[in-house]
Design a protein around this motif. Structure first.
Motif, PDB file in Angstrom:
ATOM      1  N   VAL A   1      90.641   8.443 -17.351  1.00 34.94           N
ATOM      2  CA  VAL A   1      91.596   9.059 -16.418  1.00 34.94           C
ATOM      3  C   VAL A   1      90.925  10.180 -15.630  1.00 34.94           C
ATOM      4  O   VAL A   1      90.963  10.205 -14.398  1.00 34.94           O
ATOM      5  CB  VAL A   1      92.836   9.583 -17.171  1.00 34.94           C
ATOM      6  CG1 VAL A   1      93.722  10.422 -16.246  1.00 34.94           C
ATOM      7  CG2 VAL A   1      93.627   8.428 -17.759  1.00 34.94           C
TER       8      VAL A   1
ATOM      9  N   ALA B   1      94.675  16.590 -14.599  1.00 30.50           N
ATOM     10  CA  ALA B   1      93.347  16.671 -13.974  1.00 30.50           C
ATOM     11  C   ALA B   1      93.430  17.409 -12.648  1.00 30.50           C
ATOM     12  O   ALA B   1      92.511  18.121 -12.256  1.00 30.50           O
ATOM     13  CB  ALA B   1      92.778  15.264 -13.777  1.00 30.50           C
ATOM     14  N   LEU B   2      94.552  17.254 -11.954  1.00 27.58           N
ATOM     15  CA  LEU B   2      94.722  17.886 -10.638  1.00 27.58           C
ATOM     16  C   LEU B   2      95.448  19.227 -10.736  1.00 27.58           C
ATOM     17  O   LEU B   2      95.774  19.839  -9.719  1.00 27.58           O
ATOM     18  CB  LEU B   2      95.482  16.928  -9.714  1.00 27.58           C
ATOM     19  CG  LEU B   2      94.725  15.639  -9.386  1.00 27.58           C
ATOM     20  CD1 LEU B   2      95.637  14.640  -8.689  1.00 27.58           C
ATOM     21  CD2 LEU B   2      93.505  15.937  -8.515  1.00 27.58           C
TER      22      LEU B   2
ATOM     23  N   GLY C   1      95.537   9.490  -7.991  1.00 30.21           N
ATOM     24  CA  GLY C   1      94.753  10.722  -7.912  1.00 30.21           C
ATOM     25  C   GLY C   1      94.421  11.086  -6.471  1.00 30.21           C
ATOM     26  O   GLY C   1      94.593  12.231  -6.045  1.00 30.21           O
ATOM     27  N   ILE C   2      93.959  10.108  -5.710  1.00 30.06           N
ATOM     28  CA  ILE C   2      93.598  10.360  -4.301  1.00 30.06           C
ATOM     29  C   ILE C   2      94.823  10.811  -3.510  1.00 30.06           C
ATOM     30  O   ILE C   2      94.771  11.773  -2.745  1.00 30.06           O
ATOM     31  CB  ILE C   2      92.960   9.093  -3.685  1.00 30.06           C
ATOM     32  CG1 ILE C   2      91.554   8.902  -4.252  1.00 30.06           C
ATOM     33  CG2 ILE C   2      92.942   9.161  -2.157  1.00 30.06           C
ATOM     34  CD1 ILE C   2      90.932   7.538  -3.992  1.00 30.06           C
TER      35      ILE C   2
ATOM     36  N   MET D   1      89.163  19.607 -11.014  1.00 30.59           N
ATOM     37  CA  MET D   1      89.277  20.227  -9.685  1.00 30.59           C
ATOM     38  C   MET D   1      88.023  21.040  -9.337  1.00 30.59           C
ATOM     39  O   MET D   1      87.574  21.029  -8.188  1.00 30.59           O
ATOM     40  CB  MET D   1      90.533  21.098  -9.613  1.00 30.59           C
ATOM     41  CG  MET D   1      91.824  20.300  -9.521  1.00 30.59           C
ATOM     42  SD  MET D   1      91.987  19.316  -7.997  1.00 30.59           S
ATOM     43  CE  MET D   1      92.692  20.551  -6.887  1.00 30.59           C
TER      44      MET D   1
ATOM     45  N   ALA E   1      94.897   2.399 -16.288  1.00 28.46           N
ATOM     46  CA  ALA E   1      94.619   3.835 -16.242  1.00 28.46           C
ATOM     47  C   ALA E   1      93.605   4.139 -15.148  1.00 28.46           C
ATOM     48  O   ALA E   1      93.760   5.100 -14.384  1.00 28.46           O
ATOM     49  CB  ALA E   1      94.105   4.309 -17.604  1.00 28.46           C
ATOM     50  N   VAL E   2      92.572   3.308 -15.055  1.00 28.11           N
ATOM     51  CA  VAL E   2      91.534   3.531 -14.043  1.00 28.11           C
ATOM     52  C   VAL E   2      92.107   3.358 -12.635  1.00 28.11           C
ATOM     53  O   VAL E   2      91.985   4.238 -11.777  1.00 28.11           O
ATOM     54  CB  VAL E   2      90.332   2.585 -14.260  1.00 28.11           C
ATOM     55  CG1 VAL E   2      89.360   2.643 -13.082  1.00 28.11           C
ATOM     56  CG2 VAL E   2      89.615   2.931 -15.562  1.00 28.11           C
TER      57      VAL E   2
ATOM     58  N   SER F   1      94.683   6.044 -11.837  1.00 31.72           N
ATOM     59  CA  SER F   1      94.067   7.366 -11.692  1.00 31.72           C
ATOM     60  C   SER F   1      93.333   7.478 -10.361  1.00 31.72           C
ATOM     61  O   SER F   1      93.383   8.520  -9.702  1.00 31.72           O
ATOM     62  CB  SER F   1      93.096   7.636 -12.844  1.00 31.72           C
ATOM     63  OG  SER F   1      93.779   7.596 -14.075  1.00 31.72           O
ATOM     64  N   VAL F   2      92.670   6.413  -9.967  1.00 29.45           N
ATOM     65  CA  VAL F   2      91.983   6.431  -8.668  1.00 29.45           C
ATOM     66  C   VAL F   2      93.019   6.513  -7.544  1.00 29.45           C
ATOM     67  O   VAL F   2      92.986   7.416  -6.704  1.00 29.45           O
ATOM     68  CB  VAL F   2      91.085   5.180  -8.483  1.00 29.45           C
ATOM     69  CG1 VAL F   2      90.587   5.075  -7.043  1.00 29.45           C
ATOM     70  CG2 VAL F   2      89.903   5.211  -9.445  1.00 29.45           C
TER      71      VAL F   2
ATOM     72  N   VAL G   1      98.847   8.801 -19.796  1.00 22.37           N
ATOM     73  CA  VAL G   1      98.000   8.551 -18.621  1.00 22.37           C
ATOM     74  C   VAL G   1      98.563   9.301 -17.411  1.00 22.37           C
ATOM     75  O   VAL G   1      97.831   9.961 -16.668  1.00 22.37           O
ATOM     76  CB  VAL G   1      97.888   7.036 -18.324  1.00 22.37           C
ATOM     77  CG1 VAL G   1      97.111   6.789 -17.030  1.00 22.37           C
ATOM     78  CG2 VAL G   1      97.227   6.315 -19.498  1.00 22.37           C
TER      79      VAL G   1
ATOM     80  N   ILE H   1      88.371  10.498  -6.122  1.00 24.04           N
ATOM     81  CA  ILE H   1      88.619  11.358  -4.955  1.00 24.04           C
ATOM     82  C   ILE H   1      87.331  11.581  -4.171  1.00 24.04           C
ATOM     83  O   ILE H   1      87.301  11.476  -2.944  1.00 24.04           O
ATOM     84  CB  ILE H   1      89.254  12.693  -5.401  1.00 24.04           C
ATOM     85  CG1 ILE H   1      90.700  12.445  -5.839  1.00 24.04           C
ATOM     86  CG2 ILE H   1      89.174  13.754  -4.297  1.00 24.04           C
ATOM     87  CD1 ILE H   1      91.354  13.594  -6.598  1.00 24.04           C
TER      88      ILE H   1
ATOM     89  N   TYR I   1      96.052  14.299  -4.662  1.00 27.30           N
ATOM     90  CA  TYR I   1      95.103  15.314  -4.204  1.00 27.30           C
ATOM     91  C   TYR I   1      95.360  15.668  -2.741  1.00 27.30           C
ATOM     92  O   TYR I   1      95.148  16.796  -2.318  1.00 27.30           O
ATOM     93  CB  TYR I   1      93.676  14.780  -4.385  1.00 27.30           C
ATOM     94  CG  TYR I   1      92.581  15.749  -4.010  1.00 27.30           C
ATOM     95  CD1 TYR I   1      92.311  16.859  -4.806  1.00 27.30           C
ATOM     96  CD2 TYR I   1      91.803  15.556  -2.873  1.00 27.30           C
ATOM     97  CE1 TYR I   1      91.295  17.745  -4.472  1.00 27.30           C
ATOM     98  CE2 TYR I   1      90.786  16.433  -2.536  1.00 27.30           C
ATOM     99  CZ  TYR I   1      90.535  17.529  -3.339  1.00 27.30           C
ATOM    100  OH  TYR I   1      89.532  18.408  -3.011  1.00 27.30           O
TER     101      TYR I   1
ATOM    102  N   ILE J   1      96.620  12.264 -15.349  1.00 33.88           N
ATOM    103  CA  ILE J   1      96.340  12.315 -13.901  1.00 33.88           C
ATOM    104  C   ILE J   1      96.822  13.654 -13.338  1.00 33.88           C
ATOM    105  O   ILE J   1      96.090  14.346 -12.621  1.00 33.88           O
ATOM    106  CB  ILE J   1      97.040  11.141 -13.172  1.00 33.88           C
ATOM    107  CG1 ILE J   1      96.460   9.798 -13.632  1.00 33.88           C
ATOM    108  CG2 ILE J   1      96.926  11.295 -11.656  1.00 33.88           C
ATOM    109  CD1 ILE J   1      97.253   8.572 -13.170  1.00 33.88           C
TER     110      ILE J   1
ATOM    111  N   SER K   1      88.228   8.829 -13.316  1.00 39.37           N
ATOM    112  CA  SER K   1      88.783   8.038 -12.215  1.00 39.37           C
ATOM    113  C   SER K   1      89.405   8.951 -11.164  1.00 39.37           C
ATOM    114  O   SER K   1      89.278   8.709  -9.965  1.00 39.37           O
ATOM    115  CB  SER K   1      89.824   7.053 -12.740  1.00 39.37           C
ATOM    116  OG  SER K   1      89.234   6.167 -13.660  1.00 39.37           O
ATOM    117  N   VAL K   2      90.086  10.001 -11.617  1.00 40.38           N
ATOM    118  CA  VAL K   2      90.676  10.952 -10.672  1.00 40.38           C
ATOM    119  C   VAL K   2      89.560  11.675  -9.922  1.00 40.38           C
ATOM    120  O   VAL K   2      89.499  11.671  -8.687  1.00 40.38           O
ATOM    121  CB  VAL K   2      91.595  11.964 -11.387  1.00 40.38           C
ATOM    122  CG1 VAL K   2      91.997  13.096 -10.435  1.00 40.38           C
ATOM    123  CG2 VAL K   2      92.837  11.285 -11.944  1.00 40.38           C
TER     124      VAL K   2
END
Lengths: 378, 378
Positions: free
Chosen positions: B241, A280-281, A248-249, B209, A240-241, A244-245, A273, B249, A252, A277, B244-245
């Motif tokens: 999650v 979150a965005l 996520g990047i 965000m 998940a970590v 997500s990193v 998960v 970022i 984004y 992700i 990490s997101v």
């Protein structure tokens, strides 16, 4: 490679992240997604402005039709929109035909080495196949391309740092991001030379930074939709970590059309998960978003038990809703003002609030019941 | 605000992510960190080129000295480098003095509303205090600043979307990123006008965000070190999650000098997540990185049990090492070529490999023992 406009995307790409626009009252920024060519995996569009699609892969033995169908159904129920299956032999090809008849979600056959398995999978109803260019001969790939074109199927070119061509490895001095990009572009050129462009691409490494740089590299060089994933990400929390990193990047920056979070174990656990992700965005919303404070010396209720019980009782809930569980009454409603509903605890009691407005006081032993009742009414 | 060079940082900042340089054989890209002014929380430097510092906060009642010292010791053992404690009353101030004598890690006192608690915490040895500018009067803040200067303590200005000034909220029409930035800059100006610049800043929201945009906004306007966190992130997996997101970022863009992953429950669980985020980006390495495939129809060993057992037996291991647990023998050593050590399973047996080279064949029931033996020797 051959689409008009890719040069423009290439030039503009670095600016995407600085050109986001706000779209709501709270001025939240939105991810501006990269434009990609759409493909259709069964009824599911990937790329071309479609939402970021959540996919997974079965961990059952594909030849065990019953267990595989059951797992696919659970994946679908959890929100998985495309399912991939390993097709390692002829028996699995036959099983795929039976599985396809029993499930609704589009299926991707994962094929290595043997092109005849790819041909069989296409005949047995695979909506797409995934091949690893590092392990199939050119003339065999041409047969697969011909059949995929006839069946109007999609092919994912799944480049993996573990199976790069020897000359690519030698040129780049290792399993680098540039090596992944070169391998992918080479295979894309081969497919295009053979008149096939219903492609999705993935460039995976177990190293997060290599993965990020590889996708950023390919994103400015083609307009094919991209399947994102960190390979061999490990157990649930670690995966998940890392996912997500890495994802996520990329997301984004607007990169990514479909994602898979790889988790060792039951693939059902990948889906929350993946939505976490995307949520979150602000890219997708599914299920409750439970926000809760980490607790500190000011907290006078058993917040962890409350959280675990609410998590348990809202599991499988599909509707998006922001639920706040706050340890202290002073900050609670304020810090969680955007929550649709929430509880802020005091000493043996707390308040129920909606959108930052306190509705009523409730005793601690009634927290879960009253919250669930309110949720039921909403 | 008043440092020479911040304008240059402001102009250059957007380019940071496009100017990374490779530094190893595999050409992996490195995060180029934003330059910040260093501060010292006890013996721990934050900002100014120091590694990204991992911190957490106790969830015990600070007045319970024994329980708090015990939790702080566990946090330190897990790799936490700065610990924050809530100081909600005079008894907690006194407890802080006793706790400080019993632990080695720098302590930050978390203060709200009552400036006298801040004064007391500084006198009782707090290496830093965290205040929320939204809830302390100007004249009281001046007393705190005077005392912090005498004690050479650091102050974290912790802006939170839940407690923004009313006029800031009105101007921005809500709890926006710009509102967080304006609130932070206003407080920074107040501190600078009072001759104090041993500052760290945080701008937290439970919305990922909003948090990202707030930190991106403040990063081009000051050179103070930034404490990153997603507030009220929820239970372990959800918090992992979101953090990490969001943190991923920001850190990828070079923003962030110290991080806290907020998790509801035992704060010890925050630490591996924090190191997981930093490890994914190549910023810090601590403990084993276990990579393992998600398993598929090709896997013939019980990989999940193997993974869980190896995770259990390497828990608490501080040394960084990449351990690969792969389901199938064909891809295993290749896909995990960068692992220091690994196992790739076949049918009832597998191979032990190091850096992609097969060392020997082992039976499935001996996987864990032989792996642990090799780890012990390495």
């Amino acid at each position: 490679m051959c689409f008009p406009g890719y040069a423009i995307v290439g030039i503009l790409h670095p600016w995407y992240i600085f050109t986001r626009k706000s779209n709501n009252a709270n001025c939240k920024m939105n991810v501006k997604r990269r434009f990609t060519k759409p493909v259709h995996v069964g009824a599911v569009q990937v790329g071309g402005g479609a939402p970021v699609i959540v996919q997974s892969m079965t961990s059952t033995d594909t030849r065990n039709v019953g267990a595989t169908v059951e797992q696919i159904s659970r994946l679908e129920e959890a929100g998985c929109e495309i399912v991939r299956l390993a097709v390692p032999d002829k028996k699995a090809v036959e099983a795929l035909g039976q599985i396809k008849k029993a499930v609704g979600v589009p299926l991707i056959a994962d094929i290595h080495f043997d092109y005849r398995l790819a041909l069989g999978a296409l005949e047995n109803g695979a909506d797409a196949i995934r091949i690893n260019p590092g392990n199939m001969a050119a003339e065999n790939l041409q047969s697969v391309i011909a059949r995929a074109r006839e069946m109007r199927s999609v092919i994912r070119i799944g480049v993996n740092s573990g199976s790069l061509e020897k000359d690519v490895l030698a040129k780049h001095g290792g399993r680098t991001a540039d090596a992944l990009v070169e391998s992918a572009l080479r295979t894309v050129a081969f497919f295009e030379d053979n008149g096939f462009d219903a492609l999705k691409l993935s460039l995976k490494s177990s190293d997060v930074m290599t993965t990020i740089e590889a996708y950023r590299g390919i994103a400015v060089k083609t307009q094919y939709p991209l399947h994102l994933g960190i390979t061999e990400a490990g157990g649930l929390l670690r995966a998940a970590v890392k996912s997500s990193v890495g994802l996520g990047i990329l997301l984004y920056e607007g990169i990514g059309d479909t994602i898979r979070v790889s988790v060792t174990g039951d693939p059902i656990r990948e889906i929350p998960v993946a939505y976490g992700i995307l949520g979150a965005l602000g890219l997708r919303r599914r299920g409750p978003d439970i926000i809760s404070c980490p607790t500190c010396g000011r907290c006078e209720i058993d917040l962890l038990s409350l959280l675990e019980e609410v998590e348990r009782r809202t599991e499988g809930m599909k509707r998006y809703m922001k639920i706040a569980l706050m340890g202290c009454i002073v900050n609670g409603p304020g810090e969680a003002a955007e929550a649709d509903i929430g509880i802020a605890g005091g000493k043996g009691a707390g308040v129920l609030f909606k959108k930052g407005k306190i509705i009523r006081k409730i005793k601690e032993e009634r927290f879960v019941e009253e919250l669930m009742e309110e949720l039921g009414r909403m």
